[in-house]
Design an enzyme around this catalytic site. Structure first.
Site, PDB file in Angstrom:
ATOM      1  N   ASP A   7      -7.892  -6.559  -9.398  1.00 17.74           N
ATOM      2  CA  ASP A   7      -7.241  -6.638 -10.703  1.00 17.74           C
ATOM      3  C   ASP A   7      -7.407  -5.275 -11.369  1.00 17.74           C
ATOM      4  O   ASP A   7      -7.847  -4.316 -10.734  1.00 17.74           O
ATOM      5  CB  ASP A   7      -7.796  -7.800 -11.531  1.00 17.74           C
ATOM      6  CG  ASP A   7      -9.210  -7.577 -12.046  1.00 17.74           C
ATOM      7  OD1 ASP A   7      -9.834  -6.531 -11.725  1.00 17.74           O
ATOM      8  OD2 ASP A   7      -9.708  -8.445 -12.771  1.00 17.74           O
ATOM      9  N   CYS A  64     -12.824  -6.807  -8.713  1.00 14.04           N
ATOM     10  CA  CYS A  64     -12.435  -7.015 -10.109  1.00 14.04           C
ATOM     11  C   CYS A  64     -13.506  -6.328 -10.954  1.00 14.04           C
ATOM     12  O   CYS A  64     -14.317  -5.573 -10.418  1.00 14.04           O
ATOM     13  CB  CYS A  64     -12.247  -8.494 -10.451  1.00 14.04           C
ATOM     14  SG  CYS A  64     -13.739  -9.514 -10.471  1.00 14.04           S
ATOM     15  N   GLY A  65     -13.526  -6.558 -12.244  1.00  9.54           N
ATOM     16  CA  GLY A  65     -14.491  -5.867 -13.093  1.00  9.54           C
ATOM     17  C   GLY A  65     -15.925  -6.090 -12.669  1.00  9.54           C
ATOM     18  O   GLY A  65     -16.699  -5.148 -12.508  1.00  9.54           O
ATOM     19  N   THR A  66     -16.295  -7.344 -12.453  1.00  8.99           N
ATOM     20  CA  THR A  66     -17.665  -7.671 -12.019  1.00  8.99           C
ATOM     21  C   THR A  66     -17.734  -8.096 -10.561  1.00  8.99           C
ATOM     22  O   THR A  66     -18.804  -8.104  -9.968  1.00  8.99           O
ATOM     23  CB  THR A  66     -18.240  -8.830 -12.848  1.00  8.99           C
ATOM     24  OG1 THR A  66     -17.447  -9.996 -12.625  1.00  8.99           O
ATOM     25  CG2 THR A  66     -18.293  -8.484 -14.334  1.00  8.99           C
ATOM     26  N   GLY A  67     -16.613  -8.515  -9.993  1.00  2.00           N
ATOM     27  CA  GLY A  67     -16.583  -9.075  -8.649  1.00  2.00           C
ATOM     28  C   GLY A  67     -16.816 -10.575  -8.647  1.00  2.00           C
ATOM     29  O   GLY A  67     -16.597 -11.239  -7.640  1.00  2.00           O
ATOM     30  N   ILE A  68     -17.237 -11.114  -9.768  1.00  4.94           N
ATOM     31  CA  ILE A  68     -17.601 -12.530  -9.826  1.00  4.94           C
ATOM     32  C   ILE A  68     -16.375 -13.433  -9.773  1.00  4.94           C
ATOM     33  O   ILE A  68     -16.270 -14.302  -8.901  1.00  4.94           O
ATOM     34  CB  ILE A  68     -18.448 -12.832 -11.081  1.00  4.94           C
ATOM     35  CG1 ILE A  68     -19.764 -12.056 -11.027  1.00  4.94           C
ATOM     36  CG2 ILE A  68     -18.713 -14.327 -11.204  1.00  4.94           C
ATOM     37  CD1 ILE A  68     -20.542 -12.060 -12.329  1.00  4.94           C
ATOM     38  N   GLY A  69     -15.455 -13.259 -10.698  1.00  4.87           N
ATOM     39  CA  GLY A  69     -14.293 -14.143 -10.765  1.00  4.87           C
ATOM     40  C   GLY A  69     -13.452 -14.113  -9.507  1.00  4.87           C
ATOM     41  O   GLY A  69     -13.017 -15.160  -8.997  1.00  4.87           O
ATOM     42  N   HIS A  97     -25.934 -12.832   8.706  1.00  7.28           N
ATOM     43  CA  HIS A  97     -26.378 -14.218   8.527  1.00  7.28           C
ATOM     44  C   HIS A  97     -25.269 -15.191   8.152  1.00  7.28           C
ATOM     45  O   HIS A  97     -25.328 -16.353   8.544  1.00  7.28           O
ATOM     46  CB  HIS A  97     -27.469 -14.293   7.460  1.00  7.28           C
ATOM     47  CG  HIS A  97     -28.682 -13.507   7.792  1.00  7.28           C
ATOM     48  ND1 HIS A  97     -29.739 -13.372   6.929  1.00  7.28           N
ATOM     49  CD2 HIS A  97     -29.019 -12.792   8.901  1.00  7.28           C
ATOM     50  CE1 HIS A  97     -30.679 -12.621   7.483  1.00  7.28           C
ATOM     51  NE2 HIS A  97     -30.264 -12.256   8.678  1.00  7.28           N
ATOM     52  N   ARG A 132     -29.345 -20.477  14.371  1.00  7.54           N
ATOM     53  CA  ARG A 132     -29.673 -20.967  13.024  1.00  7.54           C
ATOM     54  C   ARG A 132     -28.629 -20.545  12.000  1.00  7.54           C
ATOM     55  O   ARG A 132     -28.287 -21.316  11.104  1.00  7.54           O
ATOM     56  CB  ARG A 132     -31.068 -20.506  12.594  1.00  7.54           C
ATOM     57  CG  ARG A 132     -31.179 -19.009  12.423  1.00  7.54           C
ATOM     58  CD  ARG A 132     -32.622 -18.582  12.170  1.00  7.54           C
ATOM     59  NE  ARG A 132     -32.705 -17.136  12.247  1.00  7.54           N
ATOM     60  CZ  ARG A 132     -33.300 -16.385  11.350  1.00  7.54           C
ATOM     61  NH1 ARG A 132     -33.884 -16.926  10.302  1.00  7.54           N
ATOM     62  NH2 ARG A 132     -33.332 -15.086  11.502  1.00  7.54           N
ATOM     63  N   HIS A 133     -28.085 -19.344  12.156  1.00  7.97           N
ATOM     64  CA  HIS A 133     -27.059 -18.880  11.219  1.00  7.97           C
ATOM     65  C   HIS A 133     -25.733 -19.585  11.477  1.00  7.97           C
ATOM     66  O   HIS A 133     -25.037 -19.972  10.532  1.00  7.97           O
ATOM     67  CB  HIS A 133     -26.906 -17.364  11.296  1.00  7.97           C
ATOM     68  CG  HIS A 133     -28.152 -16.630  10.912  1.00  7.97           C
ATOM     69  ND1 HIS A 133     -28.822 -16.858   9.728  1.00  7.97           N
ATOM     70  CD2 HIS A 133     -28.856 -15.682  11.564  1.00  7.97           C
ATOM     71  CE1 HIS A 133     -29.888 -16.072   9.666  1.00  7.97           C
ATOM     72  NE2 HIS A 133     -29.935 -15.349  10.778  1.00  7.97           N
TER      73      HIS A 133
END
Length: 142
Positions: A7, A64-69, A97, A132-133
């Site tokens: 974005d 994006c700005g934070t990468g979170i959304g 992993h 395991r992974h």
């Protein structure tokens, strides 16, 4: 092929990522945005996630700005394991992993020098394949 999307908050950093991928000779498909004008990040998160989930692209990079959304958006698509990484260790660990197939970063959080190291580590680290992974990834996909 690497799917790219951002974005306006990630636009500047994505330009650096594209130059870096060009220098490495890596192919990518840019799903936008194509300017710093305000847009809705879910549009681009979904485009990249679907390109990876459908097999059009092997991996994706979202900013994006934070990468979170944008990472939350990508993770709504079945088969996507998007990892928000702001350090090299996390980029390596999520490939080893989690077999993450989409990297998310925050254009207002990480600078270009570090971002390019994160991109390289993410793209160059294979999944470990350890039982395991693989088992845990199967549990995520259920």
């Amino acid at each position: 092929m690497i799917a790219l999307g951002c974005d306006q908050g990630g636009y500047e950093l994505m330009q650096e990522v594209k130059k870096h991928l060009d220098a490495r000779g890596l192919e990518y498909k840019d799903f936008g945005t194509y300017s710093s004008a305000s847009v809705d990040y879910p549009i681009y998160g979904k485009k990249v996630a679907h390109a990876v989930a459908d097999g059009e692209c092997e991996k994706g990079i979202l900013i994006c700005g934070t990468g979170i959304g944008i990472s939350i958006t990508a993770n709504k698509v079945k088969g996507i394991r998007a990892a928000l990484c702001h350090d090299v260790f996390s980029a390596e660990a999520t490939r080893l992993h989690n077999d993450a197939n989409v990297l998310a970063m925050g254009g207002r959080v990480v600078g270009p020098g570090l971002a390019l190291m994160i991109v390289d580590k993410f793209l160059d680290t294979p999944f470990s394949g350890e039982e395991r992974h693989a088992r845990r990834i199967g549990m995520i996909e259920e």
